[in-house]
Motif scaffolding. Structure first.
Motif, PDB file in Angstrom:
ATOM      1  N   VAL A 254       0.820  -1.220   0.000  1.00 37.87           N
ATOM      2  CA  VAL A 254       0.000   0.000   0.000  1.00 37.87           C
ATOM      3  C   VAL A 254       0.851   1.266   0.000  1.00 37.87           C
ATOM      4  CG1 VAL A 254      -1.933  -1.113   1.170  1.00 37.87           C
ATOM      5  CG2 VAL A 254      -0.141  -0.038   2.530  1.00 37.87           C
ATOM      6  N   ALA A 255       2.189   1.126  -0.009  1.00 38.45           N
ATOM      7  CA  ALA A 255       3.042   2.309   0.090  1.00 38.45           C
ATOM      8  C   ALA A 255       4.377   2.060  -0.594  1.00 38.45           C
ATOM      9  CB  ALA A 255       3.271   2.671   1.564  1.00 38.45           C
ATOM     10  N   ASP A 256       5.061   3.158  -0.885  1.00 41.01           N
ATOM     11  CA  ASP A 256       6.446   3.097  -1.354  1.00 41.01           C
ATOM     12  C   ASP A 256       7.333   3.021  -0.117  1.00 41.01           C
ATOM     13  OD1 ASP A 256       5.600   3.332  -4.008  1.00 41.01           O
ATOM     14  OD2 ASP A 256       5.593   5.535  -3.869  1.00 41.01           O
ATOM     15  N   VAL A 257       8.300   2.115  -0.118  1.00 46.83           N
ATOM     16  CA  VAL A 257       9.120   1.875   1.065  1.00 46.83           C
ATOM     17  C   VAL A 257      10.582   2.125   0.740  1.00 46.83           C
ATOM     18  CG1 VAL A 257       9.765   0.208   2.841  1.00 46.83           C
ATOM     19  CG2 VAL A 257       7.460   0.135   1.843  1.00 46.83           C
ATOM     20  N   LYS A 258      11.216   2.938   1.576  1.00 46.26           N
ATOM     21  CA  LYS A 258      12.666   3.144   1.461  1.00 46.26           C
ATOM     22  C   LYS A 258      13.392   2.093   2.295  1.00 46.26           C
ATOM     23  CE  LYS A 258      13.119   8.075   0.441  1.00 46.26           C
ATOM     24  NZ  LYS A 258      13.714   9.373   0.904  1.00 46.26           N
TER      25      LYS A 258
ATOM     26  N   ILE B 243      10.513   3.623   6.646  1.00 50.00           N
ATOM     27  CA  ILE B 243      10.188   4.925   6.068  1.00 50.00           C
ATOM     28  C   ILE B 243       9.348   4.689   4.816  1.00 50.00           C
ATOM     29  CG2 ILE B 243      11.130   7.056   5.099  1.00 50.00           C
ATOM     30  CD1 ILE B 243      13.621   6.606   6.784  1.00 50.00           C
ATOM     31  N   ILE B 244       8.133   5.208   4.822  1.00 44.22           N
ATOM     32  CA  ILE B 244       7.183   4.889   3.750  1.00 44.22           C
ATOM     33  C   ILE B 244       6.421   6.134   3.301  1.00 44.22           C
ATOM     34  CG2 ILE B 244       6.862   2.517   4.542  1.00 44.22           C
ATOM     35  CD1 ILE B 244       4.293   3.412   5.900  1.00 44.22           C
ATOM     36  N   LYS B 245       5.797   6.003   2.137  1.00 42.39           N
ATOM     37  CA  LYS B 245       4.911   7.043   1.607  1.00 42.39           C
ATOM     38  C   LYS B 245       3.710   6.352   0.969  1.00 42.39           C
ATOM     39  CE  LYS B 245       5.727   9.220  -2.275  1.00 42.39           C
ATOM     40  NZ  LYS B 245       6.284  10.102  -3.330  1.00 42.39           N
ATOM     41  N   PHE B 246       2.540   6.841   1.264  1.00 38.88           N
ATOM     42  CA  PHE B 246       1.310   6.235   0.764  1.00 38.88           C
ATOM     43  C   PHE B 246       1.281   6.233  -0.763  1.00 38.88           C
ATOM     44  CE2 PHE B 246      -3.246   6.878  -0.485  1.00 38.88           C
ATOM     45  CZ  PHE B 246      -3.686   5.602  -0.192  1.00 38.88           C
TER      46      PHE B 246
ATOM     47  N   LEU C 153      -5.114   0.480  -4.011  1.00 40.36           N
ATOM     48  CA  LEU C 153      -6.299   0.011  -4.742  1.00 40.36           C
ATOM     49  C   LEU C 153      -6.056  -1.375  -5.342  1.00 40.36           C
ATOM     50  CD1 LEU C 153      -7.486   3.306  -6.498  1.00 40.36           C
ATOM     51  CD2 LEU C 153      -8.568   2.113  -4.588  1.00 40.36           C
ATOM     52  N   ASP C 154      -4.820  -1.627  -5.781  1.00 37.50           N
ATOM     53  CA  ASP C 154      -4.489  -2.971  -6.271  1.00 37.50           C
ATOM     54  C   ASP C 154      -4.616  -3.994  -5.145  1.00 37.50           C
ATOM     55  OD1 ASP C 154      -3.987  -2.064  -8.812  1.00 37.50           O
ATOM     56  OD2 ASP C 154      -1.811  -1.879  -8.523  1.00 37.50           O
ATOM     57  N   TRP C 155      -4.157  -3.608  -3.971  1.00 37.76           N
ATOM     58  CA  TRP C 155      -4.230  -4.508  -2.811  1.00 37.76           C
ATOM     59  C   TRP C 155      -5.678  -4.773  -2.409  1.00 37.76           C
ATOM     60  CZ3 TRP C 155      -5.559  -3.279   2.436  1.00 37.76           C
ATOM     61  CH2 TRP C 155      -5.313  -4.318   3.344  1.00 37.76           C
ATOM     62  N   LEU C 156      -6.496  -3.735  -2.402  1.00 37.99           N
ATOM     63  CA  LEU C 156      -7.914  -3.895  -2.066  1.00 37.99           C
ATOM     64  C   LEU C 156      -8.639  -4.723  -3.126  1.00 37.99           C
ATOM     65  CD1 LEU C 156      -8.715  -0.292  -0.782  1.00 37.99           C
ATOM     66  CD2 LEU C 156      -8.522  -2.366   0.589  1.00 37.99           C
ATOM     67  N   SER C 157      -8.245  -4.553  -4.378  1.00 37.51           N
ATOM     68  CA  SER C 157      -8.837  -5.358  -5.450  1.00 37.51           C
ATOM     69  C   SER C 157      -8.502  -6.832  -5.274  1.00 37.51           C
ATOM     70  CB  SER C 157      -8.340  -4.865  -6.815  1.00 37.51           C
ATOM     71  OG  SER C 157      -8.719  -3.528  -7.046  1.00 37.51           O
ATOM     72  N   SER C 158      -7.263  -7.113  -4.866  1.00 30.29           N
ATOM     73  CA  SER C 158      -6.870  -8.505  -4.639  1.00 30.29           C
ATOM     74  C   SER C 158      -7.628  -9.092  -3.450  1.00 30.29           C
ATOM     75  CB  SER C 158      -5.359  -8.601  -4.413  1.00 30.29           C
ATOM     76  OG  SER C 158      -4.985  -7.976  -3.201  1.00 30.29           O
ATOM     77  N   LYS C 159      -7.875  -8.267  -2.427  1.00 29.12           N
ATOM     78  CA  LYS C 159      -8.672  -8.720  -1.291  1.00 29.12           C
ATOM     79  C   LYS C 159     -10.087  -9.076  -1.738  1.00 29.12           C
ATOM     80  CE  LYS C 159      -5.996  -8.308   2.413  1.00 29.12           C
ATOM     81  NZ  LYS C 159      -5.708  -9.431   3.345  1.00 29.12           N
ATOM     82  N   THR C 160     -10.648  -8.264  -2.619  1.00 25.85           N
ATOM     83  CA  THR C 160     -11.988  -8.528  -3.147  1.00 25.85           C
ATOM     84  C   THR C 160     -12.009  -9.835  -3.923  1.00 25.85           C
ATOM     85  OG1 THR C 160     -12.376  -6.135  -3.311  1.00 25.85           O
ATOM     86  CG2 THR C 160     -13.872  -7.580  -4.530  1.00 25.85           C
ATOM     87  N   THR C 161     -10.982 -10.068  -4.739  1.00 21.91           N
ATOM     88  CA  THR C 161     -10.893 -11.309  -5.499  1.00 21.91           C
ATOM     89  C   THR C 161     -10.801 -12.521  -4.574  1.00 21.91           C
ATOM     90  OG1 THR C 161      -9.759 -10.140  -7.297  1.00 21.91           O
ATOM     91  CG2 THR C 161      -9.575 -12.531  -7.268  1.00 21.91           C
ATOM     92  N   THR C 162     -10.061 -12.362  -3.483  1.00 20.63           N
ATOM     93  CA  THR C 162      -9.940 -13.454  -2.506  1.00 20.63           C
ATOM     94  C   THR C 162     -11.292 -13.777  -1.877  1.00 20.63           C
ATOM     95  OG1 THR C 162      -7.666 -12.808  -2.003  1.00 20.63           O
ATOM     96  CG2 THR C 162      -8.792 -14.206  -0.397  1.00 20.63           C
TER      97      THR C 162
END
Length: 273
Positions: free
Chosen positions: A131-135, A141-144, A150-159
């Motif tokens: 769900v974020a960019d990770v350094k 250290i992350i950034k949303f 949305l890709d992650w939530l879509s995969s959750k929906t598919t599951t």
């Protein structure tokens, strides 16, 4: 998994809690967290040893007792712990600051819900990368990243869709659901733990329309131009409504015409002597 019963101390008093076997730990903590969708308080059970998080659903009954080993415990509510993905709880805090990289411990700050700081230990950098960019850093250290989220939530929906089909779940329907119906229902389940703005984005990503279930107000009766106006006639002197004459039936008219002079009234037969 094997399940067991255990009494734990909660701020509101003792409670009977049903938890997975791997949640048993002397250092386990009961956390109060903010619901990611509606902002209300939810209670979670956190095991520091396994980094597992369970949401506690309380089933309150007016009169209830439980048999535990050789004891009977009465007037105690039952709480059931179900696994909770901590990313759902972290997502609203990430979305509040989407423009710059920041350590996770500085993102998970909430004066009303200080227990949110424990969520840092429940996720790895690999999980956060969903769900974020990770350094690369030990400080997480992350950034949303909205697209990743949305890709992650879509995969959750598919599951959820796959699990519904595998278990042959067709809630509220007697026949098999179409793929669109499965998608809509599964998306609704996932969106129960998603902020409203992101819920709309997920519906758009999946190509399904958001349906509002608010009750429609009844339409006002249209006025007809030629409809007679209902008025109440009043006398000029007292302003009282004019009484409407009552129409009598043929039988009532015949009874009214009978001469009752000299006859006793019906009530006289029931008077005290």
């Amino acid at each position: 998994k094997q399940w067991y019963q255990r009494r734990v101390a909660i701020t509101a008093g003792d409670a009977m809690v049903l938890l997975p076997d791997d949640m048993c730990n002397a250092d386990a903590k009961v956390l109060k967290l903010k619901h990611p969708k509606n902002g209300e308080t939810i209670v979670a059970y956190y095991n520091p040893a396994t980094k597992a998080l369970n949401e506690l659903f309380c089933m309150k009954e007016k009169y209830v007792s439980w048999f535990v080993n050789d004891s009977v415990i009465g007037n105690t509510p039952l709480s059931i712990g179900t696994p909770l993905d901590p990313l759902f709880m972290i997502l609203p805090y990430l979305a509040q600051n989407p423009t710059k990289f920041c350590p996770l411990d500085q993102i998970l700050v909430d004066e009303k819900y200080p227990s949110v700081m424990y969520l840092e230990d429940t996720v790895s950098e690999e999980q956060l990368s969903c769900v974020a960019d990770v350094k690369p850093s030990s400080d997480k250290i992350i950034k949303f990243n909205k697209a990743k989220a949305l890709d992650w939530l879509s995969s959750k929906t598919t599951t959820v869709i796959s699990e519904m089909k595998r278990s042959d779940i067709t809630p509220g329907f007697n026949s098999a659901l179409s793929h669109e119906e499965y998608t809509r229902y599964a998306c609704g389940i996932v969106c129960d733990y998603v902020p409203p703005t992101m819920s709309s984005d997920l519906h758009e990503r999946l190509g399904i329309e958001v349906i509002s279930y608010e009750e429609e107000k009844p339409a006002k009766r249209p006025k007809l131009n030629n409809a007679p106006k209902e008025t109440v006639k009043t006398t000029a002197s007292k302003g009282k409504a004019k009484p409407v004459p009552v129409k009598l039936t043929k039988g009532q008219k015949q009874l009214a015409s009978i001469n009752t002079k000299g006859m006793k009234s019906m009530s006289s037969f029931f008077s005290k002597k």
